[in-house]
Design an enzyme around this catalytic site. Structure first.
Site: not given
Ligand code: ADX
Length: 178
Positions: A15-17, A19-21, A89
């Protein structure tokens, strides 16, 4: 074979940043531990900081993040540890690869609309991304491919943490007797 010596499941929270994961993952983790299960959580933020600082946020690196998380999840689950993976993801194909590789895989779509996530903005990253301080931020100028058929969907803007968490725990009980 009893549930304690069987391979365990991987619960994949996507889910989005904001979102509550992580919050939901902690709830499920604690509930499982309280009921005597072995459980662990792998969080994207944490593994990126502690294990693989080499990965950034290109599509290639995000896919690699998922691949590495899948390998760890497989190792833990094979040894009877229910493993919760919490990572944006964003790419469907990478999550499908994880599903193919993991024998007991459960995809949970932690779904809150983008505007809700932006309002929460727990880490201030959306504000930063909108201001041009971060490029390729998921939901702003990088894609998020929502699951088409998640095993469980949690609407964290509409449900309480308990309601969402119990949905996941119910799925574990009914599908794998965990
Ligand atoms: S994923 O897209 O590769 O699955 P993941 O969950 O490991 O991302 O890490 C996401 C976290 O990295 C976010 O919660 C945020 O704190 C940080 N972050 C830093 N830069 C980005 C970006 N460009 N997009 C998304 N998250 C980012």
């Amino acid at each position: 074979m009893t549930s304690s010596d069987a391979a365990a499941a991987v619960i994949w929270l996507t889910g989005l940043s904001s979102a509550g994961k992580s919050t939901l993952g902690e709830y499920v983790l604690n509930s499982l531990r309280i009921s005597g299960r072995k459980a662990e959580m792998l969080d994207g933020d944490v593994v990126r900081l502690q294990l693989w600082k080499d990965l950034l946020f290109s599509k290639k690196d995000r896919d690699e993040n998922v691949r590495r998380l899948t390998i760890l999840g497989e190792l833990l689950a094979r040894n009877g540890i229910i493993t919760i993976i919490s990572a944006i993801s964003p790419y469907r194909a990478a999550r499908e690869e994880a599903r193919k590789r993991l024998p007991t895989f459960m995809e949970v779509y932690v779904n809150a609309p983008l505007d809700v996530c932006e309002r929460r903005d727990i880490k201030g990253l959306y504000r930063n991304a909108r201001a041009g301080g971060i490029h390729g931020f998921t939901g702003v100028d990088a894609p998020y491919e929502a699951p088409l058929q998640p095993d469980v969907e949690c609407r964290t803007d509409l449900e309480s943490i308990e309601e969402s968490g119990e949905k996941i725990l119910r799925y574990l009980r009914t599908h794998w007797s965990l």
